[in-house]
Design a protein around this motif. Structure first.
Motif, short mmCIF file in Angstrom:
data_model
loop_
_atom_site.label_atom_id
_atom_site.label_comp_id
_atom_site.label_asym_id
_atom_site.label_seq_id
_atom_site.Cartn_x
_atom_site.Cartn_y
_atom_site.Cartn_z
N VAL A 65 0.85 -1.18 0.00
CA VAL A 65 0.00 0.00 0.00
C VAL A 65 0.89 1.24 0.00
O VAL A 65 1.74 1.38 0.87
N GLU A 66 0.68 2.11 -0.99
CA GLU A 66 1.37 3.40 -1.05
C GLU A 66 0.31 4.48 -0.87
O GLU A 66 -0.42 4.80 -1.80
N ASP A 67 0.22 5.00 0.35
CA ASP A 67 -0.86 5.93 0.72
C ASP A 67 -0.42 7.38 0.57
O ASP A 67 0.70 7.74 0.91
N LYS A 68 -1.34 8.20 0.10
CA LYS A 68 -1.11 9.64 -0.04
C LYS A 68 -2.16 10.42 0.73
O LYS A 68 -2.63 11.47 0.32
N GLY A 69 -2.57 9.87 1.88
CA GLY A 69 -3.53 10.57 2.73
C GLY A 69 -4.98 10.20 2.47
O GLY A 69 -5.87 11.03 2.67
N ALA A 70 -5.24 8.97 2.07
CA ALA A 70 -6.59 8.54 1.75
C ALA A 70 -7.42 8.31 3.00
O ALA A 70 -6.91 7.95 4.06
N LEU A 71 -8.73 8.49 2.87
CA LEU A 71 -9.67 8.19 3.93
C LEU A 71 -9.90 6.69 4.02
O LEU A 71 -9.62 5.94 3.07
N ASP A 72 -10.43 6.23 5.16
CA ASP A 72 -10.67 4.81 5.37
C ASP A 72 -11.54 4.19 4.27
O ASP A 72 -11.27 3.08 3.81
N CYS A 73 -12.58 4.90 3.83
CA CYS A 73 -13.47 4.36 2.80
C CYS A 73 -12.72 4.13 1.48
O CYS A 73 -12.97 3.14 0.79
N ALA A 74 -11.79 5.01 1.17
CA ALA A 74 -10.98 4.84 -0.06
C ALA A 74 -10.02 3.67 0.10
O ALA A 74 -9.82 2.89 -0.85
N ILE A 75 -9.45 3.52 1.29
CA ILE A 75 -8.53 2.40 1.55
C ILE A 75 -9.27 1.08 1.36
O ILE A 75 -8.80 0.18 0.66
N ARG A 76 -10.46 0.96 1.97
CA ARG A 76 -11.25 -0.26 1.83
C ARG A 76 -11.57 -0.54 0.36
O ARG A 76 -11.41 -1.67 -0.11
N ALA A 77 -12.03 0.47 -0.36
CA ALA A 77 -12.42 0.28 -1.76
C ALA A 77 -11.25 -0.14 -2.63
O ALA A 77 -11.38 -1.04 -3.47
N ARG A 78 -10.09 0.47 -2.43
CA ARG A 78 -8.91 0.13 -3.24
C ARG A 78 -8.42 -1.28 -2.92
O ARG A 78 -8.04 -2.02 -3.83
N VAL A 79 -8.41 -1.65 -1.64
CA VAL A 79 -7.97 -3.01 -1.27
C VAL A 79 -8.94 -4.03 -1.86
O VAL A 79 -8.52 -5.04 -2.44
N GLN A 80 -10.23 -3.79 -1.72
CA GLN A 80 -11.23 -4.70 -2.27
C GLN A 80 -11.06 -4.88 -3.78
O GLN A 80 -11.06 -6.00 -4.30
N THR A 81 -10.88 -3.78 -4.48
CA THR A 81 -10.73 -3.84 -5.94
C THR A 81 -9.47 -4.59 -6.35
O THR A 81 -9.51 -5.46 -7.23
N ALA A 82 -8.35 -4.29 -5.70
CA ALA A 82 -7.09 -4.97 -6.03
C ALA A 82 -7.20 -6.46 -5.77
O ALA A 82 -6.75 -7.29 -6.58
N VAL A 83 -7.78 -6.84 -4.64
CA VAL A 83 -7.92 -8.27 -4.30
C VAL A 83 -8.82 -8.97 -5.30
O VAL A 83 -8.50 -10.07 -5.78
N MET A 84 -9.94 -8.35 -5.64
CA MET A 84 -10.85 -9.00 -6.58
C MET A 84 -10.21 -9.16 -7.96
O MET A 84 -10.40 -10.18 -8.61
N ARG A 85 -9.43 -8.17 -8.36
CA ARG A 85 -8.71 -8.29 -9.63
C ARG A 85 -7.64 -9.37 -9.54
O ARG A 85 -7.47 -10.17 -10.46
N GLY A 86 -6.91 -9.41 -8.44
CA GLY A 86 -5.85 -10.39 -8.26
C GLY A 86 -6.36 -11.81 -8.09
O GLY A 86 -5.67 -12.78 -8.41
N ALA A 87 -7.57 -11.94 -7.58
CA ALA A 87 -8.17 -13.26 -7.41
C ALA A 87 -8.96 -13.69 -8.64
O ALA A 87 -9.49 -14.80 -8.68
N GLU A 88 -9.05 -12.79 -9.62
CA GLU A 88 -9.85 -13.02 -10.82
C GLU A 88 -11.28 -13.44 -10.46
O GLU A 88 -11.84 -14.37 -11.03
N ALA A 89 -11.86 -12.72 -9.50
CA ALA A 89 -13.22 -13.02 -9.02
C ALA A 89 -14.22 -12.74 -10.13
O ALA A 89 -14.20 -11.69 -10.77
#
Length: 98
Positions: A65-89
């Motif tokens: 994670v390379e953070d530039k001051g994101a809010l918690d909701c943005a952190i959750r959304a970005r992690v969810q998106t990256a994981v779903m892409r990486g898992a080929e969900a």
């Protein structure tokens, strides 16, 4: 979810973050966080990332994670998106994405 390939989500713009996921070299989960606000909010960023990974059932892989001051909701959304892409969900478990 099992991470099967490298994936990205986000940007390096101010108030955002870039999340990179990949299959880990070992069997465990490794989380690496770099943030401009690590002193003030590092523990909270780590908590949000790990909680999101747990909700998605991720137990192995490398998450950077390379953070530039994101809010918690943005952190959750970005992690969810990256994981779903990486898992080929192909389907979304909406209850895990709260």
């Amino acid at each position: 979810m099992k991470i099967v390939k490298e994936a990205l989500a986000g940007t390096l713009e101010s108030s955002d973050l870039l999340v990179k996921v990949s299959p880990g070299p070992g069997t465990g989960l490794e989380v690496v966080i770099s943030s401009e606000v690590m002193q003030q909010f590092g523990a909270q960023i780590d908590r949000v990332v790990r909680d999101t990974l747990a909700r998605l059932g991720v137990t192995a892989g490398l998450v950077v994670v390379e953070d530039k001051g994101a809010l918690d909701c943005a952190i959750r959304a970005r992690v969810q998106t990256a994981v779903m892409r990486g898992a080929e969900a192909k389907t979304i478990n909406w209850s895990a994405l709260s």
